[in-house]
Design a protein around this motif. Structure first.
Motif, mmCIF file in Angstrom:
data_model
loop_
_atom_site.group_PDB
_atom_site.id
_atom_site.type_symbol
_atom_site.label_atom_id
_atom_site.label_comp_id
_atom_site.label_asym_id
_atom_site.label_seq_id
_atom_site.Cartn_x
_atom_site.Cartn_y
_atom_site.Cartn_z
ATOM 1 N N THR A 5 0.816 -1.205 0.000
ATOM 2 C CA THR A 5 0.000 0.000 0.000
ATOM 3 C C THR A 5 0.851 1.256 0.000
ATOM 4 N N SER A 6 2.008 1.201 0.629
ATOM 5 C CA SER A 6 2.947 2.314 0.591
ATOM 6 C C SER A 6 4.310 1.781 0.977
ATOM 7 N N VAL A 25 -5.824 2.421 -2.755
ATOM 8 C CA VAL A 25 -5.961 2.708 -1.321
ATOM 9 C C VAL A 25 -5.949 4.221 -1.089
ATOM 10 N N LEU A 26 -5.084 4.912 -1.821
ATOM 11 C CA LEU A 26 -5.024 6.364 -1.659
ATOM 12 C C LEU A 26 -6.311 7.048 -2.092
ATOM 13 N N SER A 83 -8.614 6.878 0.675
ATOM 14 C CA SER A 83 -8.233 7.823 1.718
ATOM 15 C C SER A 83 -8.714 9.227 1.357
ATOM 16 N N SER A 101 -12.357 9.577 1.784
ATOM 17 C CA SER A 101 -12.847 9.652 3.166
ATOM 18 C C SER A 101 -12.523 10.995 3.795
ATOM 19 N N HIS A 155 -9.393 12.783 3.670
ATOM 20 C CA HIS A 155 -8.044 13.124 4.102
ATOM 21 C C HIS A 155 -7.293 13.835 2.981
ATOM 22 N N LEU A 192 -4.049 14.215 1.295
ATOM 23 C CA LEU A 192 -2.858 13.366 1.277
ATOM 24 C C LEU A 192 -1.580 14.190 1.178
ATOM 25 N N ALA A 193 -0.540 13.707 1.860
ATOM 26 C CA ALA A 193 0.759 14.356 1.790
ATOM 27 C C ALA A 193 1.432 14.021 0.455
ATOM 28 N N ALA A 199 2.992 10.416 -0.620
ATOM 29 C CA ALA A 199 2.056 9.388 -1.066
ATOM 30 C C ALA A 199 1.565 9.683 -2.476
ATOM 31 N N MET A 220 -11.635 4.705 5.733
ATOM 32 C CA MET A 220 -11.430 3.750 4.651
ATOM 33 C C MET A 220 -12.058 2.417 5.055
#
Lengths: 309, 253
Positions: free
Chosen positions: A59-60, A74-75, A78, A81, A83, A85-86, A89, A159
Motif C-alpha cells: 500500500t505504501s 488505497v489512496l 483515503s 474519506s 483526508h 494526502l501528503a 504518497a 477507509m
C-alpha cells in the motif's frame, strides 16, 4: 477444429509443450511466479536479514530510502474519506499509475499481487479434483463492488474497505508477520476452491477492478498478431483467467476488429502466449491494432460470442 | 434460438440484463452497508491501545492511515506494531500499549517523518507537543505515594518532569506528622507517552494513559469560578457586598 489434436489432448497447452518444449510453453507462467516471489522477497529481506531494500508494504513503500511507491486504489479511498494526502504518497501513487499505464493495469494482479498465488493454487486443485465451478456471478460484479467501496469511504468518513480488504491484509501479514494472516489466504482459497471457481480475482475483487480501469488505457497489451494461424484448439480460452477478453481480438478479423486485446479485464499474464502451439499471441502495444484487409480466415464464420466464459 | 420466437428473445435478454444489474447492485449495496456498520464498530479503539504521535482523532486517522507500517519500521524502539487480524484495534493500523513499550519521545520523531500520507501530522515538529493520550492516576488505593510512601517513580521517569507530573504535598492524616506527595498529572503538558505507566512499580499500574476523551472531564460552559472572576475584575463582582467572617471549627487556624 482439427480432429487429430482433439483426440490426443489431455490438458490445455499440451500441443505447445510438444512443439515448443516445456520451458517455452511455460515461459510467462514462470516469469510471473518469479516476479511474485521476488517482489515479496524484496519486502522480506529487511525484516528477515536486517538489510533494507524495500520498507513498508504494497500500500505504501520506500525503496532504498529514496523511491516512494503507493497504491492508488488505497489512496483514492483515503482521499474520498476526507483526508488531504501528503505529497510523498501522491508522488508514489503517480509513479505506480504511470507504471501500470505502461505495462498493463492488471499486470498488478498477475505479476505482483500475492493473492494471485492463492487463487491460482485453488484453481489448480479444483481442476485436478474436477470440482464444479460453483457460483459464477457476472464479471461486472467487481465494478459494483468497486463502486460500493468508493462510496462507503465518504459515507463513513474512514477507509471502510481497508478494514476488510483481504489483498492488503495478506501482504501486510506476510511482511509484518501477523499470526492470523493464514486465515485470509485460507478463506479466499476455500472460496475459490469450492464456492466459486476464479471467484475472487475474476469476479469480485474491487482492487482488480480498479487496476482493470487503468488497463483500459494501458500501452502493453497481448495481441493475436498471427490470428490467421489459429486452429481453434481453444487452449488459450481454457487457461485464460478472463476468457471473454480473447474473443474480440482473436476472432474479430471478419468484423474489422484489430488483433489487440483491449479489454481492461485482461491481466497481461501471458499464459495464452505460452499455451499456443501456433504462436498466435505476443505482447505488443495497443496502438498497433489495425485489422489488415483480407485477413479473415476463410474456414470460419464464428459469431462474436462475448460470453465465451 | 430466437428464429421463431424473436420478440420474447430480446425481452428475455433484457429481463436477464435487468435482473443481473439488480443482483449486482443489491450485492454491492449490502456490502456497502456491511462495510459501513463494520467501520462504525471498528472506530471504538480499546482504551489501552495508543496511537503514535501526530494523530489528531481516531476517525481522521482511519481516513488517512494506509497501514503501510513505515512508522513501525522507523521506530527505533519496540514500541509500535501493526494491529493483527482479529485484534480489537482496526486491522493493520499502528498502535502501542504503554505498559508493554511506551513512546520514548525521540527528538526527531522518526515515525512522523516516515509517514507517507500525513496520517501522522508532519506539522508536529516538537515531540513535547504530542498528544497520544493523557496519564491518569486511576487507583489511589494502591498507589504507593497515596499511602504516604515515597515511590515517586512515575514523576521521576516523566520526560517532562516537574511539568507534566508534579508531586503535590498534602498532610498525612494517618500518621499525623508526615507528608503525602500526590503524583499530579497536568493535562496541558502531558503527551501521553506512557513512560509513567510503564514504570509504575505495582503489579498492575496505578497510573495509566487513556485517550484524552476518556481521561478528561469538562466543566459546564456556563460555569464561573467566583475567585477567578473576582481576580479578573480586580474587585468583588457584586459591589457593596458584606464579607462575613469565615466560621472555622473550634481551635481552627
Amino acid at each position: 477444429m482439427s480432429t487429430e489434436t482433439q483426440s490426443v489432448k489431455t490438458y490445455p497447452g499440451r500441443d505447445a509443450v510438444l512443439s515448443k518444449g516445456w520451458m517455452a510453453a511455460h515461459k510467462w507462467l514462470i516469469l510471473r511466479r518469479v516476479s511474485q516471489f521476488v517482489i515479496l522477497g524484496l519486502f522480506l529481506v529487511g525484516p528477515l536479514l536486517g538489510t533494507w531494500i524495500v520498507k513498508g508494504n504494497l500500500t505504501s513503500s520506500l525503496t532504498l530510502g529514496v523511491l516512494p511507491l503507493s497504491d492508488p486504489f488505497v489512496l483514492l479511498q483515503s482521499a474520498l474519506s476526507g483526508h488531504v494526502l501528503a505529497s510523498t504518497a501522491l508522488t508514489g501513487a503517480a509513479i505506480v499509475l504511470i507504471f501500470y499505464a505502461i505495462v498493463g493495469g492488471r499486470a498488478y494482479c498477475s505479476f505482483v499481487c500475492p493473492m494471485n498465488v492463492v487463487t491460482d493454487a485453488a484453481l489448480w486443485v479444483a481442476k485436478r479434483l474436477n470440482l464444479p465451478k460453483g457460483w459464477q456471478p457476472s464479471r461486472d460484479t467487481r465494478f459494483w463492488l468497486l463502486g460500493a467501496v468508493l462510496v462507503s469511504a465518504p459515507l463513513t468518513g474512514v477507509m471502510a474497505w481497508e478494514l476488510l480488504n483481504p489483498v492488503t491484509m495478506l501482504h501486510r501479514g506476510l511482511v509484518y508477520g501477523g499470526s492470523f494472516v493464514w486465515t485470509v489466504a485460507l478463506a479466499i482459497f476455500i472460496f475459490d476452491l469450492v464456492l466459486s471457481r476464479r471467484g475472487w480475482c475474476g469476479h469480485l475483487c474491487p482492487m482488480g477492478a480498479f487496476y482493470g480501469l487503468v488497463g483500459r488505457a494501458s500501452v502493453a497489451r497481448v495481441s493475436a498478431v498471427k490470428r490467421r494461424d489459429c486452429n481453434d484448439c481453444m487452449d488459450c480460452f481454457a487457461v485464460c483467467p478472463e476468457p471473454h477478453v480473447i474473443t474480440p481480438a482473436l476472432r474479430g478479423a471478419d468484423n474489422g476488429v484489430g488483433p489487440v486485446i483491449l479489454s481492461g479485464d485482461c491481466t497481461n499474464c501471458g499464459r495464452c502466449i505460452d499455451v499456443c502451439a501456433k504462436d498466435v499471441f505476443r505482447f505488443d502495444v495497443r496502438f498497433r491494432n489495425a485489422a489488415p484487409e483480407g485477413e479473415g480466415r476463410d474456414d470460419t464464420a464464428i459469431s462474436s460470442d462475448r460470453h465465451a466464459a | 434460438m430466437g428464429t421463431s420466437y424473436n420478440p420474447s428473445s430480446s425481452a428475455l435478454s433484457r429481463r436477464r440484463f435487468l435482473a443481473n444489474i439488480a443482483r449486482a447492485a443489491g450485492g454491492a449495496g449490502a456490502l456497502g452497508l456491511g462495510m459501513g456498520l463494520f467501520a462504525r464498530q471498528a472506530q471504538s479503539l480499546p482504551a489501552q491501545a495508543l496511537r503514535p504521535p501526530g494523530v489528531k482523532s481516531e476517525s481522521d486517522f482511519l481516513a488517512a492511515c494506509v497501514r503501510c507500517g513505515l512508522c513501525v519500521r522507523d521506530c527505533p524502539y519496540p514500541t509500535l506494531s501493526l494491529a493483527d487480524i482479529g485484534s480489537d484495534v482496526p486491522v493493520g493500523t499502528p498502535f502501542f500499549v504503554a505498559r508493554r513499550a511506551p513512546c520514548e519521545m525521540c527528538d526527531d520523531i522518526p515515525c512522523v517523518k516516515a509517514c507517507p500520507t500525513g496520517a501522522l501530522d508532519p506539522n508536529l515538529t516538537n515531540i513535547d507537543d504530542a498528544d497520544m493520550g493523557l496519564a491518569v492516576l486511576v487507583d489511589e488505593e494502591t498507589c504507593l505515594n497515596f499511602q504516604g510512601l515515597r515511590c515517586d517513580v512515575c514523576e521521576r521517569v516523566c520526560p517532562l518532569i516537574g511539568e507534566a507530573i508534579t508531586l503535590e504535598r498534602l498532610h498525612n492524616m494517618r500518621t499525623g506528622k508526615h507528608a503525602i506527595f500526590i503524583p499530579t498529572v497536568h493535562s496541558d503538558k502531558c503527551t501521553g507517552c506512557g513512560k509513567c505507566e510503564r514504570a509504575c512499580v505495582l503489579e498492575t499500574a496505578a497510573i495509566r494513559v487513556f485517550p484524552r476523551h476518556l481521561a478528561k472531564g469538562r466543566i459546564g460552559a456556563h460555569y464561573r469560578l467566583g475567585w477567578e472572576e473576582k481576580a479578573k475584575k480586580g474587585e468583588s463582582l457584586v459591589p457593596g457586598i458584606i464579607d462575613m467572617p469565615d466560621r472555622l471549627p473550634e481551635g481552627g487556624i
